[in-house]
Design a protein around this motif. Structure first.
Motif, PDB file in Angstrom:
ATOM      1  N   ASP A 185       0.826  -1.066   0.130  1.00 16.12           N
ATOM      2  CA  ASP A 185      -0.173  -0.071   0.094  1.00 16.12           C
ATOM      3  C   ASP A 185       1.027   1.325  -0.088  1.00 16.12           C
ATOM      4  O   ASP A 185       0.755   2.168  -0.755  1.00 16.12           O
ATOM      5  CB  ASP A 185      -0.775   0.102   1.180  1.00 16.12           C
ATOM      6  N   TYR A 186       1.961   1.365   0.910  1.00 11.25           N
ATOM      7  CA  TYR A 186       2.808   2.294   1.082  1.00 11.25           C
ATOM      8  C   TYR A 186       3.663   2.579  -0.293  1.00 11.25           C
ATOM      9  O   TYR A 186       3.392   3.737  -0.739  1.00 11.25           O
ATOM     10  CB  TYR A 186       3.808   2.263   2.252  1.00 11.25           C
ATOM     11  N   ILE A 187       4.094   1.565  -0.993  1.00 10.80           N
ATOM     12  CA  ILE A 187       4.911   1.618  -1.955  1.00 10.80           C
ATOM     13  C   ILE A 187       3.908   2.119  -3.369  1.00 10.80           C
ATOM     14  O   ILE A 187       4.414   3.214  -3.974  1.00 10.80           O
ATOM     15  CB  ILE A 187       5.832   0.631  -2.309  1.00 10.80           C
ATOM     16  N   SER A 189       1.372   3.731  -3.232  1.00  8.25           N
ATOM     17  CA  SER A 189       0.789   5.168  -3.321  1.00  8.25           C
ATOM     18  C   SER A 189       1.879   6.252  -3.055  1.00  8.25           C
ATOM     19  O   SER A 189       1.497   7.306  -2.806  1.00  8.25           O
ATOM     20  CB  SER A 189      -0.419   5.014  -2.199  1.00  8.25           C
ATOM     21  N   HIS A 190       3.074   5.912  -2.841  1.00  7.20           N
ATOM     22  CA  HIS A 190       4.017   6.950  -2.620  1.00  7.20           C
ATOM     23  C   HIS A 190       5.105   7.019  -3.896  1.00  7.20           C
ATOM     24  O   HIS A 190       6.092   7.662  -3.694  1.00  7.20           O
ATOM     25  CB  HIS A 190       4.545   6.894  -1.135  1.00  7.20           C
ATOM     26  N   ARG A 191       4.861   6.062  -4.767  1.00  2.68           N
ATOM     27  CA  ARG A 191       6.214   6.050  -5.654  1.00  2.68           C
ATOM     28  C   ARG A 191       5.880   7.176  -6.546  1.00  2.68           C
ATOM     29  O   ARG A 191       4.921   7.940  -6.866  1.00  2.68           O
ATOM     30  CB  ARG A 191       5.925   4.763  -6.575  1.00  2.68           C
ATOM     31  N   GLU A 192       6.935   7.558  -7.136  1.00  6.69           N
ATOM     32  CA  GLU A 192       6.931   8.826  -8.062  1.00  6.69           C
ATOM     33  C   GLU A 192       6.429   8.886  -9.359  1.00  6.69           C
ATOM     34  O   GLU A 192       5.508   9.559  -9.832  1.00  6.69           O
ATOM     35  CB  GLU A 192       8.595   8.911  -8.529  1.00  6.69           C
ATOM     36  N   PRO A 195       1.549   6.928  -9.213  1.00  7.87           N
ATOM     37  CA  PRO A 195       1.081   6.435  -7.773  1.00  7.87           C
ATOM     38  C   PRO A 195      -0.335   6.109  -7.990  1.00  7.87           C
ATOM     39  O   PRO A 195      -1.158   6.722  -8.649  1.00  7.87           O
ATOM     40  CB  PRO A 195       1.505   7.664  -7.095  1.00  7.87           C
ATOM     41  N   ARG A 197      -3.685   6.379  -7.009  1.00  5.47           N
ATOM     42  CA  ARG A 197      -4.623   7.535  -6.744  1.00  5.47           C
ATOM     43  C   ARG A 197      -6.011   7.327  -7.333  1.00  5.47           C
ATOM     44  O   ARG A 197      -6.114   6.711  -8.325  1.00  5.47           O
ATOM     45  CB  ARG A 197      -4.081   8.939  -6.779  1.00  5.47           C
TER      46      ARG A 197
END
Ligand code: DC
Length: 228
Positions: A185-187, A189-192, A195, A197
């Motif tokens: 979930d973290y990777i 939604s936070h990747r450059e 992501p 969304r």
């Protein structure tokens, strides 16, 4: 629903929200093609792991991608589409936790995404598809006629994934599954690059407390609305 016009339906959302269950049901109802975009990232990850590719090196990634051929083929016994990597059926092995542990890292690589997205867009040229993933409504098909963004409570998602994996491997623990889900979930939604969304025009579907049949009926209504 019989003989409906061909549109593109995108289903994005968090891991283990039941995206593929809904996408498969919907594709069957509409006689559309279901495409599991996550399977492509999983197959690429499997190739990288098997061939000891250092995916922190863009040059190594670019060269490895040239040796990867991905294909979805129908399994006529069960009516499902299955992922083939260089001619080998990898549908089962790509669901393993070993692949799940690394796939978000691999899916965050720009070259990998460009490689996968180009093929996904080709598959949508004739429309009549339901594709699930993380960036399908935002990047792959920004003009799709119906976009769905799925969510569910984290505890419920962990339980669902645990049951799925436990059937294959009774040694898996709930803590392992939770840790993997949280990390993905973290990777995701936070990747450059692209992501996870919700697209501005996507409809949010929280299925924490609704059943599979009820969910399908709801979405079929949305399809009808979109088809006018
Ligand atoms: O849907 P899945 O769990 O099989 O996806 C596997 C991984 O691939 C997940 O960590 C997110 C990534 N993915 C992605 O980045 N973009 C997609 N369109 C589909 C999956």
């Amino acid at each position: 629903m019989s003989s409906v016009p061909a549109i593109i339906i995108t289903i994005d959302g968090w891991s283990s929200c039941g995206k593929s269950t809904l996408a498969k049901q919907l594709a069957r109802e509409l006689s559309y093609t279901y495409i599991d975009s996550g399977a492509m990232y999983r197959a690429i990850t499997l190739y990288f792991l098997r061939n000891h590719i250092d995916w922190t090196s863009p040059a190594e990634v670019t060269s490895a991608l040239q040796h990867i051929s991905l294909e979805f083929r129908a399994n006529h016994k069960n009516g499902q589409t299955e992922m083939y990597l260089n001619g080998e059926n990898v549908e089962y092995v790509i669901r393993d936790l070993v692949v799940a542990e690394k796939v978000s890292e691999v899916a965050a690589i720009r070259e990998v995404r460009e490689f996968a997205v180009a093929q996904q867009q080709m598959m949508g040229r004739q429309k009549g598809i339901v594709m699930d993933g993380r960036d399908i409504g935002t990047v792959v098909f920004p003009a799709a006629e119906l976009k769905i963004f799925m969510t569910a409570d984290k505890a419920i998602r962990v339980q669902r994934r645990f049951h799925e994996l436990y059937e294959k491997n009774p040694n898996v623990t709930i803590d392992e599954v939770r840790a993997n889900l949280e990390l993905r979930d973290y990777i995701d939604s936070h990747r450059e690059v692209s992501p996870l969304r919700k697209a501005a025009d996507a409809i949010e579907l929280d299925n924490s407390h609704i059943g599979i049949r009820e969910q399908l009926e709801l979405v079929k209504e949305w399809v009808k609305q979109r088809l006018g």
